[in-house]
Design an enzyme around this catalytic site. Structure first.
Site, short mmCIF file in Angstrom:
data_model
loop_
_atom_site.label_atom_id
_atom_site.label_comp_id
_atom_site.label_asym_id
_atom_site.label_seq_id
_atom_site.Cartn_x
_atom_site.Cartn_y
_atom_site.Cartn_z
N HIS A 35 12.72 22.41 -50.41
CA HIS A 35 13.56 21.26 -50.81
C HIS A 35 13.97 21.40 -52.28
CE1 HIS A 35 9.64 20.14 -52.47
NE2 HIS A 35 10.28 19.31 -53.27
N HIS B 90 15.56 18.53 -55.69
CA HIS B 90 15.80 17.12 -56.05
C HIS B 90 16.42 17.01 -57.43
CE1 HIS B 90 11.79 17.97 -57.63
NE2 HIS B 90 11.33 18.09 -56.39
N HIS C 104 12.44 24.81 -54.07
CA HIS C 104 11.04 25.24 -54.14
C HIS C 104 10.27 24.78 -52.91
CE1 HIS C 104 11.45 21.33 -56.20
NE2 HIS C 104 10.30 21.03 -55.63
N GLU D 104 9.52 10.58 -54.38
CA GLU D 104 9.18 11.75 -53.58
C GLU D 104 9.85 11.66 -52.20
OE1 GLU D 104 7.73 14.54 -53.88
OE2 GLU D 104 7.20 15.03 -51.83
N HIS E 231 2.64 8.33 -80.57
CA HIS E 231 3.58 9.43 -80.33
C HIS E 231 4.97 8.94 -80.71
CE1 HIS E 231 0.31 11.37 -78.12
NE2 HIS E 231 0.05 10.14 -77.70
N GLU F 129 4.00 7.81 -73.25
CA GLU F 129 2.89 8.59 -72.69
C GLU F 129 2.52 8.06 -71.31
OE1 GLU F 129 -0.48 9.12 -75.27
OE2 GLU F 129 -1.91 9.17 -73.61
N HIS G 267 -2.72 3.56 -80.05
CA HIS G 267 -3.74 3.49 -79.00
C HIS G 267 -4.91 4.40 -79.33
CE1 HIS G 267 -0.73 6.55 -77.91
NE2 HIS G 267 -1.65 7.20 -77.23
MN MN Z 1 9.62 18.98 -55.25
MN MN Z 2 -1.72 9.36 -76.87
#
Ligand code: MN
Ligand code: MN
Length: 414
Positions: A124, A126, A169, A192, A308, A313, A352
């Site tokens: 498939h 995507h 893939h 998915e 970040h 994240e 955090h």
């Molecule tokens: Mn896939």
């Molecule tokens: Mn972090």
């Protein structure tokens, strides 16, 4: 049940109350007034007559009895695969948490998939890029790049793959017991269940076109599946070398492999508190849109206070248990507890830390929609700012600030 609940409540309240007493003399637990500290003299404020589900509630002491420094009112940043519905097929299953389930998760959606030995995730492609982390067993991947260069590879626990958006893939579980893995798509809305499947295209193309396209008689396709396979039980593949030989083209191999061994790579940080391993486009060249850190915290270890600047994240909690507080302007600060199979999410630039609250190693993944991994350490900032300037903010003398870690340990203790 009632007595059990009382015991649980009393135990949790007791430990939090003692933390609150300590914190009360330092932090700012009562403006705005929140937390157990405010219930002094009025214990009824802490009771919870129900309804309640102790099996679930008991996993979230920090939500039930927040630290007094918490200020609630933050979008929910906890989700889990544990209660995500499975799509079960002959050959394995899949379950997912996308932004439709987890509103805060704009940049990444996650899939947990199991393939039996021989179980095939159908050929498939995507729209989103796919980043995979092997949490169990062995798997064979296949991929073809846009130049027509193919790779077939076997991956084991701790290994990664990265399939750029739109490249075709497949995945297949190997012996002895197939595999389980995490998939991250670089788009929170990606699902998915709407991938573009080989069998669907064949079943929805006129047979004379298939015949002309492949240069064979139309009858060749008399037995194609009329419905998608998605995940199905297949035969175990033969030797890897034979599969690799069978896909060789004159163009050779892709210039950079689509797989990477993160779990067995050298840690970029190694302290008494734990280890950090990183995979991004600097060492895993093809991974242009996903960067990740695999963090191991020993019992009692702390992933230091940081943020970040380049990406949100998305976390996958693999082993052990821990607690994270997320801090934002307002001020807002919310603490949550995490267990294996759970997902956490921290918006870009929100502060955090993560504390290992169990008596075993805690392991989790930090996944970012970015070409590179980056973090800003609070301690690093404060030790690389003129000490007198910092001292005036915190009422801590410069000599004390000089004792703060100044080398980004990532995991404490150093
Ligand atoms: Mn896939
Ligand atoms: Mn972090």
């Amino acid at each position: 049940m009632i007595s059990r609940r009382k015991i649980l409540t009393a135990a949790a309240a007791g430990s939090v109350a003692s933390t609150a007493v300590r914190a009360a003399s330092f932090g700012n637990p009562d403006e705005p007034p929140q937390g157990v500290i405010n219930t002094k003299g009025n214990p009824a404020s802490l009771t919870d007559p129900g309804p309640q589900n102790p099996a679930i509630g008991g996993q979230f002491p920090s939500a039930q009895f927040p630290p007094p420094t918490d200020v609630s009112d933050m979008p929910h940043f906890w989700a889990s695969f544990n209660n995500a519905a499975k799509r079960v097929q002959d050959g394995g299953w899949a379950r997912q948490v996308t932004q439709a389930d987890f509103a805060i998760a704009e940049t990444i959606s996650g899939v947990d998939m199991r393939l039996t030995a021989g179980g095939i995730r159908e050929l498939h492609w995507h729209l989103a890029a796919e980043w995979g982390y092997m949490s169990y067993g062995n798997c064979r991947i296949t991929i073809l790049d846009e130049m027509g260069r193919a790779q077939v590879a076997d991956v084991k626990e701790g290994d990664l793959w990265y399939f750029p958006a739109g490249l075709p893939h497949s995945l297949q579980g190997l012996g002895p017991d197939g595999c389980e893995f995490l998939l991250c798509f670089d788009d929170g809305k990606a699902t998915e269940y709407n991938t573009i499947l080989l069998t669907d295209w064949f079943a929805h193309t006129p047979p004379d076109i298939l015949a002309e396209n492949f240069g064979v008689p139309a009858e060749t396709f008399a037995k194609i599946p009329l419905h998608q396979l998605y995940i199905f039980q297949g035969k175990l593949p033969g030797a890897l070398a034979a599969d690799q030989a069978s896909v060789k083209s004159a163009l050779g191999l892709p210039p950079h492999p689509f797989t990477f061994s993160l779990g067995s790579s050298a840690p970029v940080k190694h302290t008494k508190g734990g280890e950090v391993r990183i995979a991004d486009s600097n060492n895993f060249n093809v991974s242009k849109t996903i960067a990740a850190a695999l963090v191991t915290l020993h019992s009692g270890g702390l992933r230091e206070m940081h943020w970040h600047h380049n990406a949100d994240e998305w976390q996958y909690w693999i082993k052990g248990k821990g607690r994270m507080t997320v801090f934002d302007s307002g001020p807002r600060a919310v603490t949550m507890d995490f267990n294996p199979g759970d997902i956490g999410y921290v918006k870009r630039s929100n502060g955090h830390y993560i504390k290992n609250t169990g008596d075993t190693d805690l392991q989790f993944l930090e996944v970012f929609r970015s070409s590179y991994y980056a973090d800003v350490s609070l301690s690093d900032w404060l030790t690389h700012t003129p000490p007198e300037l910092v001292a005036q903010h915190l009422n801590v003398d410069a000599a004390t600030i000089a004792k703060f870690p100044n080398n980004k340990p990532a995991v404490m203790p150093e």
